[in-house]
Design an enzyme around this catalytic site. Structure first.
Site, PDB file in Angstrom:
ATOM      1  N   GLN A   1     -32.194  43.067  19.955  1.00 30.93           N
ATOM      2  CA  GLN A   1     -33.383  43.934  19.850  1.00 30.93           C
ATOM      3  C   GLN A   1     -34.501  43.394  20.763  1.00 30.93           C
ATOM      4  OE1 GLN A   1     -32.075  42.897  16.421  1.00 30.93           O
ATOM      5  NE2 GLN A   1     -30.644  44.536  16.723  1.00 30.93           N
TER       6      GLN A   1
ATOM      7  N   LYS B   1     -30.183  43.128  28.034  1.00 32.01           N
ATOM      8  CA  LYS B   1     -29.995  41.700  27.756  1.00 32.01           C
ATOM      9  C   LYS B   1     -28.530  41.285  27.896  1.00 32.01           C
ATOM     10  CE  LYS B   1     -31.882  41.998  23.669  1.00 32.01           C
ATOM     11  NZ  LYS B   1     -32.358  43.397  23.723  1.00 32.01           N
TER      12      LYS B   1
ATOM     13  N   ASP C   1     -32.851  47.046  24.036  1.00 30.38           N
ATOM     14  CA  ASP C   1     -32.106  47.724  25.099  1.00 30.38           C
ATOM     15  C   ASP C   1     -32.642  47.402  26.487  1.00 30.38           C
ATOM     16  OD1 ASP C   1     -30.624  49.032  23.087  1.00 30.38           O
ATOM     17  OD2 ASP C   1     -32.199  50.542  22.901  1.00 30.38           O
TER      18      ASP C   1
ATOM     19  N   GLY D   1     -26.261  46.305  20.277  1.00 31.99           N
ATOM     20  CA  GLY D   1     -25.120  46.674  21.113  1.00 31.99           C
ATOM     21  C   GLY D   1     -25.357  46.137  22.508  1.00 31.99           C
ATOM     22  N   HIS D   2     -24.643  45.080  22.864  1.00 33.92           N
ATOM     23  CA  HIS D   2     -24.794  44.497  24.197  1.00 33.92           C
ATOM     24  C   HIS D   2     -23.643  44.963  25.084  1.00 33.92           C
ATOM     25  CE1 HIS D   2     -27.427  40.988  22.538  1.00 33.92           C
ATOM     26  NE2 HIS D   2     -28.089  42.107  22.679  1.00 33.92           N
TER      27      HIS D   2
HETATM   28  P1  IMP Z   1     -32.442  48.889  12.041  1.00 30.92           P
HETATM   29  O1  IMP Z   1     -32.443  47.583  12.755  1.00 30.92           O
HETATM   30  O2  IMP Z   1     -31.119  49.589  12.055  1.00 30.92           O
HETATM   31  O3  IMP Z   1     -33.026  48.767  10.670  1.00 30.92           O
HETATM   32  O4  IMP Z   1     -33.422  49.882  12.830  1.00 30.92           O
HETATM   33  C1  IMP Z   1     -34.828  49.679  12.881  1.00 30.92           C
HETATM   34  C2  IMP Z   1     -35.375  50.078  14.247  1.00 30.92           C
HETATM   35  O5  IMP Z   1     -34.902  49.181  15.231  1.00 30.92           O
HETATM   36  C3  IMP Z   1     -34.954  51.464  14.709  1.00 30.92           C
HETATM   37  O6  IMP Z   1     -36.007  52.033  15.463  1.00 30.92           O
HETATM   38  C4  IMP Z   1     -33.778  51.188  15.602  1.00 30.92           C
HETATM   39  O7  IMP Z   1     -33.553  52.210  16.549  1.00 30.92           O
HETATM   40  C5  IMP Z   1     -34.215  49.904  16.253  1.00 30.92           C
HETATM   41  N1  IMP Z   1     -33.105  49.079  16.708  1.00 30.92           N
HETATM   42  C6  IMP Z   1     -32.288  48.320  15.967  1.00 30.92           C
HETATM   43  N2  IMP Z   1     -31.395  47.674  16.739  1.00 30.92           N
HETATM   44  C7  IMP Z   1     -31.676  48.017  17.999  1.00 30.92           C
HETATM   45  C8  IMP Z   1     -31.116  47.633  19.259  1.00 30.92           C
HETATM   46  O8  IMP Z   1     -30.184  46.833  19.367  1.00 30.92           O
HETATM   47  N3  IMP Z   1     -31.687  48.209  20.351  1.00 30.92           N
HETATM   48  C9  IMP Z   1     -32.753  49.044  20.258  1.00 30.92           C
HETATM   49  N4  IMP Z   1     -33.296  49.414  19.118  1.00 30.92           N
HETATM   50  C10 IMP Z   1     -32.774  48.904  17.987  1.00 30.92           C
END
Ligand code: IMP
Length: 422
Positions: free
Chosen positions: A223, A16, A13, A40-41
């Site tokens: 991420q 990007k 977040d 989510g961009h």
């Molecule tokens: P997962 O990717 O859904 O398995 O989540 C694992 C961890 O990564 C959690 O703490 C999520 O909140 C975090 N996470 C996954 N995708 C994003 C993103 O696009 N932005 C920020 N945090 C993310």
């Protein structure tokens, strides 16, 4: 522009989406290489807001080629929903978007297992997005996953899915949950597979040909560094390599074809989900949430917020080889009288100038701060480096020097125009 890898230098977040959109102007091809629809961009073009989860943000600039690479895990039903949503908004997709035939598929049992495992973990939960990302990458590593190439071959898909549904239903029942209907999953996925077929390609050879004709490729990271499965705050991470190396493995473009790494970081720190965040601070969180900022674009969750953590971003420079920095959300700090920057950690008698690998130690780290004066002037309308308040420039210089890379972009708002090239 050459071949550029863009990574998040914090916990995701970092803004990007906007920087990718800005850099895409100079790119021919934009490639997504890891993660899934957990990302989510957000991109604003004029009054229109676009939130992209799987489709590279480059799709919003006409004439650019966008690739979803082999390292991505794809929920095809969700991807088709996203594609149709973009078409409705007038975005041209045909001939612009290509999907790797070797990307893995996310199924409903992955989502269910993601949720059930989180429930079972109780207070030790990761705080995942519940999009099935961990279980899908788990199947990939266990060699039990299905790929897009399977999805678009009806007979092969039916046979493989039958076995996967049977196995996963046993697991779901062991968790006390209901099994899934093979037919329902099959029909929904086959329909999505047919719709997706025109976009499916061997993207490795497509990208190889592009490098041979010297096309400029932008690898868009999803991420951030500290959510990387190897270099992040394990186990509070996602399941892919979010760091620069993931751009090569997730696309098939060799490391010696890469020219530059751009790190994106916020002027402060945020995180969604559980896990250590040494500089977390309630006051700054209240301030940012009060401004309507820092709510997740995928799950809507309020993000945890804290001061800028230069130990973390310096670590990010090390593992990603960051050459240039884009600092976003500078305007979020506009009202502050004093701004803190974390320059080290203390853990008992130990001092750290790097991120400790041991999650227990990291969780117990207390930040060491340096204080800088705030600028207390709105920056959102400023369009040149020279016109930024002197104190803003001084703050940016300090955080980039501590991070160890060159500042090239300063962003003072979500719009394309609110971008300052330094
Ligand atoms: P997962 O990717 O859904 O398995 O989540 C694992 C961890 O990564 C959690 O703490 C999520 O909140 C975090 N996470 C996954 N995708 C994003 C993103 O696009 N932005 C920020 N945090 C993310």
């Amino acid at each position: 522009m050459a071949n550029t890898i863009l990574v998040g230098a914090q916990w995701g977040d970092e803004g990007k989406g906007k920087i990718i959109d800005v850099l895409t102007e100079r790119a021919d091809i934009v490639v997504r290489t890891q993660g899934g629809n957990n990302a989510g961009h957000t991109v604003y073009i004029g009054p229109q807001k676009y939130v992209l989860h799987l489709v590279p943000s480059g799709i919003l600039r006409p004439g650019k080629t966008c690739v979803i690479g082999n390292g991505v895990v794809i929920d095809p039903v969700s991807l088709m929903g996203e594609i149709n949503g973009l078409i409705k908004l007038g975005v041209n997709i045909n001939g612009s978007l290509f999907v790797s035939e070797t990307a893995h598929v996310v199924f409903p049992y992955h989502r269910e297992l993601d949720e059930l495992r989180e429930l079972r973990k109780g207070k030790n939960k990761i705080g995942t997005t519940k999009r099935g990302i961990g279980p899908a990458y788990g199947d990939k590593a266990a060699r039990t996953g299905l790929r897009i190439i399977d999805l678009i071959h009806p007979e092969r898909f039916a046979a493989k899915l039958k076995v996967r549904i049977k196995d996963n239903n046993e697991v779901l029942r062991a968790f006390g949950a209901k099994g899934l209907s093979y037919k329902k999953v099959h029909d929904a996925y086959r329909a999505a597979g047919d719709a997706l077929k025109p976009y499916v390609r061997n993207t490795v050879t497509l990208l190889h040909e592009a490098t041979q004709r010297k096309a400029n490729i932008l690898f868009e990271g999803a991420q951030g560094t500290f959510l990387d499965i190897d270099h992040g705050t394990y186990p509070f991470v996602t399941s892919s390599n979010t760091t620069a190396g993931g751009a090569s493995t997730g696309s098939g473009v060799a490391p010696n074809r890469m020219d530059k790494v751009v790190g994106v970081m916020k002027a402060y720190t945020t995180r969604v989900g559980e896990g250590p965040l040494p500089t977390e601070n309630e006051e700054i969180a209240d301030m940012l949430h009060g401004m309507g900022r820092e709510f997740g674009s995928t799950t809507g969750r309020a993000r945890r917020c804290g001061w800028f953590d230069a130990v973390a971003t310096r670590h990010a420079t090390m593992v990603n080889g960051i050459d240039e920095l884009a600092v976003t959300n500078i305007d979020g700090l506009d009202s502050l009288e004093t701004i803190k920057v974390c320059t080290g950690y203390r853990c008992g008698d130990l001092k750290y100038d790097h991120v400790p690998n041991d999650i227990e130690s990291f969780s117990n780290c207390v930040p060491v701060y340096e204080e800088l004066p705030g600028w207390q002037t709105p920056t959102t309308g400023i369009t040149s480096w020279k016109k930024l308040p002197q104190k803003t420039r001084a703050y940016l210089k300090v955080i980039c020097d501590l991070t160890g890379a060159k500042l090239t972009i300063a962003s003072v708002g979500p719009a394309r125009e609110q971008t300052i090239f330094v």
